[in-house]
Design an enzyme around this catalytic site. Structure first.
Site, PDB file in Angstrom:
ATOM      1  N   GLU A  43      17.385 -97.133 -19.741  1.00  0.00           N
ATOM      2  CA  GLU A  43      17.543 -95.900 -19.543  1.00  0.00           C
ATOM      3  C   GLU A  43      16.489 -94.868 -20.328  1.00  0.00           C
ATOM      4  O   GLU A  43      16.855 -95.153 -21.669  1.00  0.00           O
ATOM      5  CB  GLU A  43      18.899 -95.286 -19.832  1.00  0.00           C
ATOM      6  CG  GLU A  43      19.954 -95.596 -18.741  1.00  0.00           C
ATOM      7  CD  GLU A  43      21.377 -95.276 -19.348  1.00  0.00           C
ATOM      8  OE1 GLU A  43      21.544 -94.309 -19.875  1.00  0.00           O
ATOM      9  OE2 GLU A  43      22.189 -95.636 -18.441  1.00  0.00           O
ATOM     10  N   ASP A  54      25.472 -85.088 -24.966  1.00  0.00           N
ATOM     11  CA  ASP A  54      25.231 -85.963 -26.296  1.00  0.00           C
ATOM     12  C   ASP A  54      25.881 -85.559 -27.508  1.00  0.00           C
ATOM     13  O   ASP A  54      26.002 -84.441 -27.808  1.00  0.00           O
ATOM     14  CB  ASP A  54      23.819 -86.100 -26.219  1.00  0.00           C
ATOM     15  CG  ASP A  54      23.065 -86.718 -25.053  1.00  0.00           C
ATOM     16  OD1 ASP A  54      23.457 -87.796 -24.519  1.00  0.00           O
ATOM     17  OD2 ASP A  54      22.192 -86.083 -24.464  1.00  0.00           O
TER      18      ASP A  54
END
Length: 267
Positions: A43, A54
């Site tokens: 990724e 995040d």
């Protein structure tokens, strides 16, 4: 489009790194190290100024990459450089939707194809809004990766029926980040996803040590590891940037990454 054909004893190890962290040329070397450590796919995260999913570790990585002038176009091109430099595992672009919207869709998909990017994962795009992007992915032979979090079974079925490549099963609600333990409700949820899915199921968000990998591998097809690896990059960043200490730091990173992969038992 890619398919992850697993042998019965094989488990997925899908690492996440931020494109351009700590510097673009080191990102290429990190990708090669992860491939050597047994990564099934990679990724590649696009640095973004407002990363809703995040936690602080990946937010700091985004800032370091943005300070290097990284953007979505440069991240895709960096993926292409990885492919030219010997990375032959699938590369999945992990990006928020806004940077995609800012590019002309035709140009975006042309860039993905030109740079041999295999998959796309957009964490902030809900199912109801993802259909047209999924169709675009199909017509450009890019695998659209679906994220599933604890939700109603009917909704789960809808998401999983459309899944390609693998299903990214979110182990914890909230943002990414290293977790010492998971809520006990996550285990029946993962089993439900596994029972419904015809493609491999990888568990992510919070996987940070070998013990968690072993536990998740028992009930799924493998793991996605992000924050733990990005934190290691942060720890090694000065040595990775310096030409004199880079090789040693890359070896240290590779050894660390191997603990999350199927190659661990071969060491």
């Amino acid at each position: 489009m890619f398919k992850l054909d697993l042998q019965p004893t094989e488990k997925l190890f899908i690492p996440f790194i931020t494109a351009g962290d700590p510097v673009p040329e080191v990102s290429i070397e990190l990708a090669k190290s992860l491939q050597k450590a047994g990564a099934t796919a990679l990724e590649l995260g696009v640095a973004y100024s407002d990363p809703l999913a995040d936690g602080p570790v990946i937010q700091r990585a985004s800032k370091r990459a943005l300070d290097q002038g990284m953007n979505i176009v440069k991240a895709i091109e960096l993926g292409g450089e990885m492919k030219k430099n010997g990375v032959n595992i699938p590369i999945i672009l992990f990006t928020y939707y806004n940077p995609v919207l800012q590019l002309n869709k035709e140009y975006f998909f042309a860039l993905l194809q030109e740079n041999h990017i295999d998959g796309l994962l957009v964490p902030d795009l809900p199912l109801e809004e993802s259909n047209s992007l999924q169709e675009e992915c199909k017509s450009h032979e890019v695998t659209y990766i679906s994220l599933v979090a604890p939700t109603s079974e009917s909704r789960l079925k809808t998401i999983i029926e459309q899944a390609e490549g693998f299903v990214y099963c979110v182990s914890s609600l909230g943002v990414t980040g290293v977790r010492n333990e998971f809520n006990s409700s996550v285990y029946p949820f993962i089993r439900t996803v596994k029972n419904l899915s015809t493609v491999p199921v990888a568990v992510g968000f919070g996987i940070s040590n070998r013990e968690q990998v072993i536990k998740m591998n028992e009930i799924s097809d493998g793991v996605v590891v992000g924050s733990a690896l990005v934190r290691k990059i942060e720890e090694l960043k000065d040595r990775l940037i310096s030409a004199e200490t880079r090789n040693q730091a890359l070896q240290e990173f590779e050894d660390y990454a191997m603990a999350f992969s199927g190659l661990y038992s071969l060491k």
